[in-house]
Design a protein around this motif. Structure first.
Motif, PDB file in Angstrom:
ATOM      1  N   GLY A   1       0.818  -1.209   0.000  1.00  0.00           N
ATOM      2  CA  GLY A   1       0.000   0.000   0.000  1.00  0.00           C
ATOM      3  C   GLY A   1       0.847   1.252   0.000  1.00  0.00           C
ATOM      4  O   GLY A   1       0.569   2.212  -0.725  1.00  0.00           O
ATOM      5  N   ILE A   2       1.891   1.274   0.806  1.00  0.00           N
ATOM      6  CA  ILE A   2       2.782   2.425   0.878  1.00  0.00           C
ATOM      7  C   ILE A   2       3.461   2.666  -0.473  1.00  0.00           C
ATOM      8  O   ILE A   2       3.600   3.809  -0.920  1.00  0.00           O
ATOM      9  N   GLU A   3       3.865   1.606  -1.140  1.00  0.00           N
ATOM     10  CA  GLU A   3       4.493   1.741  -2.462  1.00  0.00           C
ATOM     11  C   GLU A   3       3.534   2.402  -3.449  1.00  0.00           C
ATOM     12  O   GLU A   3       3.934   3.280  -4.219  1.00  0.00           O
ATOM     13  N   TYR A   4       2.279   1.985  -3.429  1.00  0.00           N
ATOM     14  CA  TYR A   4       1.280   2.581  -4.330  1.00  0.00           C
ATOM     15  C   TYR A   4       1.061   4.064  -4.015  1.00  0.00           C
ATOM     16  O   TYR A   4       0.924   4.894  -4.928  1.00  0.00           O
ATOM     17  N   ILE A   5       1.010   4.392  -2.729  1.00  0.00           N
ATOM     18  CA  ILE A   5       0.803   5.794  -2.335  1.00  0.00           C
ATOM     19  C   ILE A   5       1.968   6.653  -2.814  1.00  0.00           C
ATOM     20  O   ILE A   5       1.775   7.750  -3.356  1.00  0.00           O
ATOM     21  N   ILE A   6       3.172   6.163  -2.620  1.00  0.00           N
ATOM     22  CA  ILE A   6       4.360   6.897  -3.073  1.00  0.00           C
ATOM     23  C   ILE A   6       4.320   7.083  -4.588  1.00  0.00           C
ATOM     24  O   ILE A   6       4.620   8.175  -5.094  1.00  0.00           O
ATOM     25  N   ASN A   7       3.937   6.038  -5.314  1.00  0.00           N
ATOM     26  CA  ASN A   7       3.849   6.142  -6.777  1.00  0.00           C
ATOM     27  C   ASN A   7       2.860   7.218  -7.203  1.00  0.00           C
ATOM     28  O   ASN A   7       3.129   7.988  -8.135  1.00  0.00           O
ATOM     29  N   MET A   8       1.707   7.276  -6.533  1.00  0.00           N
ATOM     30  CA  MET A   8       0.719   8.296  -6.868  1.00  0.00           C
ATOM     31  C   MET A   8       1.289   9.689  -6.609  1.00  0.00           C
ATOM     32  O   MET A   8       1.186  10.586  -7.458  1.00  0.00           O
ATOM     33  N   LEU A   9       1.887   9.872  -5.449  1.00  0.00           N
ATOM     34  CA  LEU A   9       2.411  11.189  -5.101  1.00  0.00           C
ATOM     35  C   LEU A   9       3.535  11.610  -6.040  1.00  0.00           C
ATOM     36  O   LEU A   9       3.629  12.781  -6.436  1.00  0.00           O
ATOM     37  N   ASP A  10       4.384  10.688  -6.420  1.00  0.00           N
ATOM     38  CA  ASP A  10       5.450  11.014  -7.370  1.00  0.00           C
ATOM     39  C   ASP A  10       4.894  11.371  -8.746  1.00  0.00           C
ATOM     40  O   ASP A  10       5.535  12.088  -9.517  1.00  0.00           O
ATOM     41  N   THR A  11       3.707  10.880  -9.047  1.00  0.00           N
ATOM     42  CA  THR A  11       3.059  11.195 -10.332  1.00  0.00           C
ATOM     43  C   THR A  11       2.426  12.579 -10.324  1.00  0.00           C
ATOM     44  O   THR A  11       2.512  13.309 -11.315  1.00  0.00           O
ATOM     45  N   VAL A  12       1.820  12.963  -9.204  1.00  0.00           N
ATOM     46  CA  VAL A  12       1.009  14.191  -9.194  1.00  0.00           C
ATOM     47  C   VAL A  12       1.727  15.422  -8.649  1.00  0.00           C
ATOM     48  O   VAL A  12       1.364  16.551  -8.997  1.00  0.00           O
ATOM     49  N   LEU A  13       2.711  15.237  -7.776  1.00  0.00           N
ATOM     50  CA  LEU A  13       3.386  16.403  -7.194  1.00  0.00           C
ATOM     51  C   LEU A  13       4.291  17.075  -8.228  1.00  0.00           C
ATOM     52  O   LEU A  13       4.999  16.404  -8.978  1.00  0.00           O
TER      53      LEU A  13
END
Length: 278
Positions: free
Chosen positions: A119-131
């Protein structure tokens, strides 16, 4: 000065939210960026937002907090749900630039039996995509109660997300009093100890905002049911301690208690009376 507000509805317009905040003695507020249980977002009226910003500047508002919809689950096992989370947050962050230098808060999500690390990996991936480097909005991870398969129930899990995000300078934490009490952080009997632990694990500089909520459930229940200030298992005293704590008193506080505007006005009055000006 105590920076305090509550949750208001954006459906009435941005300036109206500012006016409602002033009527109940608030000098900031929180709002959902879109339907909290869906995906639809109200079209941005730039003139309305401008009117709010002028009102906020005139009345020396503290930082305003936008809240992502509950339907945003960045660590879902379903790829479509994860894509939805990316699209919603990217759109929300673009919209937030109409009102620069404010906060955007979201629940880390539920890993749905994949395990917290996945779950943490997915959250990091999302944030790296949108920030984006040029954004002025600070994105806040909310502390969670540990209900079901929630990610973010411990300071360590939040730290792993923050450490993994490339643009970590765009990130912070929103501490929810009900959530961390339900998660097993005893802020009623050991507030100093909990704050010291947060500082040691995450860093107090990353704490940007606080949700002030009492809890309907007992300590370490891993539930998420907010109660009015002083009417839950936490009691009134802890909230006076929180708003006056030397490491917290400068932060913006947001009420999410189950009560109407008149009730929020009474809660804000109680908190202002208990705040010691320095």
């Amino acid at each position: 000065m105590l920076n305090i507000g509550c949750h208001l509805s954006v459906s009435k317009g941005y300036k109206v939210m500012g006016e409602e905040a002033l009527k109940i003695g608030a000098n900031t507020f929180q709002f959902f960026t879109r339907n909290p249980r869906g995906s639809k977002a109200k079209e941005i009226d730039s003139n309305d937002v401008k009117a709010l910003l002028e009102l906020a500047k005139e009345n020396k508002f503290a930082t305003i907090l936008a809240h992502a919809p509950y339907t945003l689950n960045a660590c879902s096992a379903d790829e479509g749900t994860r894509k939805f989370a990316v699209n919603v947050m990217a759109d929300d962050l673009n919209r937030m630039e109409y009102m620069p230098n404010n906060f955007y808060n979201f629940h880390p999500g539920n890993h749905i039996k994949q395990g917290a690390q996945k779950g943490i990996e997915y959250i990091i991936n999302m944030l790296d995509t949108v920030l984006k480097p040029e954004q002025t909005t600070t994105v806040l991870l909310e502390t969670m109660s540990g209900k079901g398969t929630e990610v973010g129930k411990t300071f360590e899990e939040l730290k792993r997300i923050l450490d993994g995000v490339t643009l970590s300078d765009k990130m912070g934490v929103c501490l929810d009093t009900c959530h961390i009490y339900d998660a097993g952080y005893d802020i009623v009997n050991d507030l100093d100890g909990v704050i010291e632990r947060f500082d040691r694990i995450i860093g107090i500089d990353k704490l940007c905002a606080i949700h002030l909520n009492d809890s309907k459930n007992p300590f370490e229940s891993h539930k998420d049911r907010h109660e009015k200030i002083g009417e839950g298992s936490m009691g009134k005293g802890v909230f006076i301690k929180i708003i006056n704590h030397p490491k917290l008193r400068h932060l913006p506080f947001f009420l999410e208690t189950p009560i109407d505007l008149a009730g929020h006005a009474q809660e804000i009055k109680f908190l202002r009376e208990g705040y010691i000006e320095k």
